[in-house]
Scaffold this motif. Structure first.
Motif, mmCIF file in Angstrom:
data_model
loop_
_atom_site.group_PDB
_atom_site.id
_atom_site.type_symbol
_atom_site.label_atom_id
_atom_site.label_comp_id
_atom_site.label_asym_id
_atom_site.label_seq_id
_atom_site.Cartn_x
_atom_site.Cartn_y
_atom_site.Cartn_z
ATOM 1 N N GLU A 60 45.791 -31.797 77.999
ATOM 2 C CA GLU A 60 45.091 -32.839 77.233
ATOM 3 C C GLU A 60 43.750 -33.187 77.863
ATOM 4 N N HIS A 61 43.662 -33.127 79.211
ATOM 5 C CA HIS A 61 42.376 -33.365 79.873
ATOM 6 C C HIS A 61 41.372 -32.275 79.494
ATOM 7 N N TRP A 62 41.828 -31.014 79.579
ATOM 8 C CA TRP A 62 40.918 -29.912 79.273
ATOM 9 C C TRP A 62 40.466 -29.952 77.817
ATOM 10 N N ALA A 63 41.379 -30.292 76.915
ATOM 11 C CA ALA A 63 41.009 -30.357 75.497
ATOM 12 C C ALA A 63 39.964 -31.444 75.264
ATOM 13 N N ARG A 64 40.130 -32.594 75.895
ATOM 14 C CA ARG A 64 39.178 -33.694 75.717
ATOM 15 C C ARG A 64 37.828 -33.356 76.323
ATOM 16 N N ALA A 67 36.091 -30.787 74.114
ATOM 17 C CA ALA A 67 35.601 -31.374 72.864
ATOM 18 C C ALA A 67 34.299 -32.135 73.077
ATOM 19 N N ALA A 68 34.093 -32.644 74.284
ATOM 20 C CA ALA A 68 32.877 -33.409 74.566
ATOM 21 C C ALA A 68 31.676 -32.518 74.862
ATOM 22 N N GLN A 69 31.902 -31.208 75.020
ATOM 23 C CA GLN A 69 30.801 -30.308 75.363
ATOM 24 C C GLN A 69 29.998 -29.933 74.120
ATOM 25 N N PRO A 70 28.673 -29.977 74.216
ATOM 26 C CA PRO A 70 27.867 -29.465 73.106
ATOM 27 C C PRO A 70 28.023 -27.950 73.012
ATOM 28 N N SER A 71 27.705 -27.408 71.874
ATOM 29 C CA SER A 71 27.919 -25.976 71.650
ATOM 30 C C SER A 71 27.094 -25.112 72.599
ATOM 31 N N TRP A 72 25.914 -25.554 72.985
ATOM 32 C CA TRP A 72 25.065 -24.743 73.849
ATOM 33 C C TRP A 72 25.574 -24.706 75.284
ATOM 34 N N ARG A 73 26.506 -25.614 75.634
ATOM 35 C CA ARG A 73 27.035 -25.654 76.995
ATOM 36 C C ARG A 73 28.483 -25.166 77.059
ATOM 37 N N ARG A 74 29.028 -24.732 75.953
ATOM 38 C CA ARG A 74 30.438 -24.349 75.883
ATOM 39 C C ARG A 74 30.746 -23.145 76.771
ATOM 40 N N ALA A 111 34.321 -25.810 92.903
ATOM 41 C CA ALA A 111 34.774 -25.588 91.531
ATOM 42 C C ALA A 111 35.014 -26.919 90.822
ATOM 43 N N ALA A 112 35.593 -27.882 91.525
ATOM 44 C CA ALA A 112 35.800 -29.208 90.935
ATOM 45 C C ALA A 112 34.459 -29.864 90.646
ATOM 46 N N HIS A 113 33.493 -29.671 91.528
ATOM 47 C CA HIS A 113 32.172 -30.265 91.313
ATOM 48 C C HIS A 113 31.482 -29.663 90.089
ATOM 49 N N ARG A 114 31.605 -28.339 89.904
ATOM 50 C CA ARG A 114 30.979 -27.708 88.739
ATOM 51 C C ARG A 114 31.576 -28.242 87.433
ATOM 52 N N VAL A 115 32.883 -28.437 87.398
ATOM 53 C CA VAL A 115 33.500 -29.004 86.196
ATOM 54 C C VAL A 115 33.082 -30.461 86.036
ATOM 55 N N LEU A 116 33.012 -31.176 87.148
ATOM 56 C CA LEU A 116 32.634 -32.590 87.104
ATOM 57 C C LEU A 116 31.217 -32.771 86.567
ATOM 58 N N VAL A 117 30.317 -31.899 86.964
ATOM 59 C CA VAL A 117 28.938 -31.969 86.467
ATOM 60 C C VAL A 117 28.908 -31.777 84.960
ATOM 61 N N LEU A 118 29.748 -30.905 84.444
ATOM 62 C CA LEU A 118 29.775 -30.657 82.994
ATOM 63 C C LEU A 118 30.431 -31.783 82.216
ATOM 64 N N THR A 119 31.103 -32.719 82.893
ATOM 65 C CA THR A 119 31.669 -33.859 82.174
ATOM 66 C C THR A 119 30.656 -34.961 81.947
ATOM 67 N N GLU A 120 29.494 -34.853 82.598
ATOM 68 C CA GLU A 120 28.447 -35.846 82.400
ATOM 69 C C GLU A 120 27.884 -35.706 80.992
ATOM 70 N N ARG A 121 27.590 -36.802 80.401
ATOM 71 C CA ARG A 121 26.991 -36.780 79.053
ATOM 72 C C ARG A 121 25.527 -37.125 79.157
#
Length: 122
Positions: A60-64, A67-74, A111-121
């Motif tokens: 559920e975390h990964w799905a959320r 879903a918050a990622q724009p298409s150009w960053r997917r 790796a956690a930091h790279r995912v964390l950076v992508l959670t920023e809006r």
């Protein structure tokens, strides 16, 4: 030259103000989205102190987050997620006296930091 200095100071002030407004909006959005907030907290904890058997992100975390990622960053998000899974799986192959350990905790923290950076809006 006389016009450039006040203009650069004004642009710096406006950029700082805009950054603060966007950060406040993100905090308000996180208050209404407990799953994303929990995902960020888990990633922050893992980035600070990677432990092999610590709680990790669920489906559920990964799905959320996806879903918050724009298409150009997917595509970048998919690569970061794959790197995170690879780094988390590294401990299953390393065991000393029955205790699992990370051979290189910096890989997991990175790796956690790279995912964390992508959670920023934006």
């Amino acid at each position: 030259m006389d016009f450039a200095i006040p203009l650069s100071l004004a642009s710096l002030l406006l950029a700082t103000l805009l950054s603060n407004v966007l950060a406040r909006w993100r905090e308000k959005a996180m208050a209404f989205d407990p799953v994303t907030r929990e995902a960020r907290e888990l990633l922050l904890r893992e980035r600070a102190d990677p432990v092999p058997l610590c709680p990790t992100l669920g489906p559920e975390h990964w799905a959320r987050l996806e879903a918050a990622q724009p298409s150009w960053r997917r595509q970048g998000f998919e690569a970061a997620r794959a790197g995170y899974f690879e780094a988390r799986q590294a401990f299953s192959r390393n065991e000393i006296d029955g205790e699992l350990y990370y051979p290189n905790p910096d890989l997991v923290a990175g790796a956690a930091h790279r995912v964390l950076v992508l959670t920023e809006r934006f």
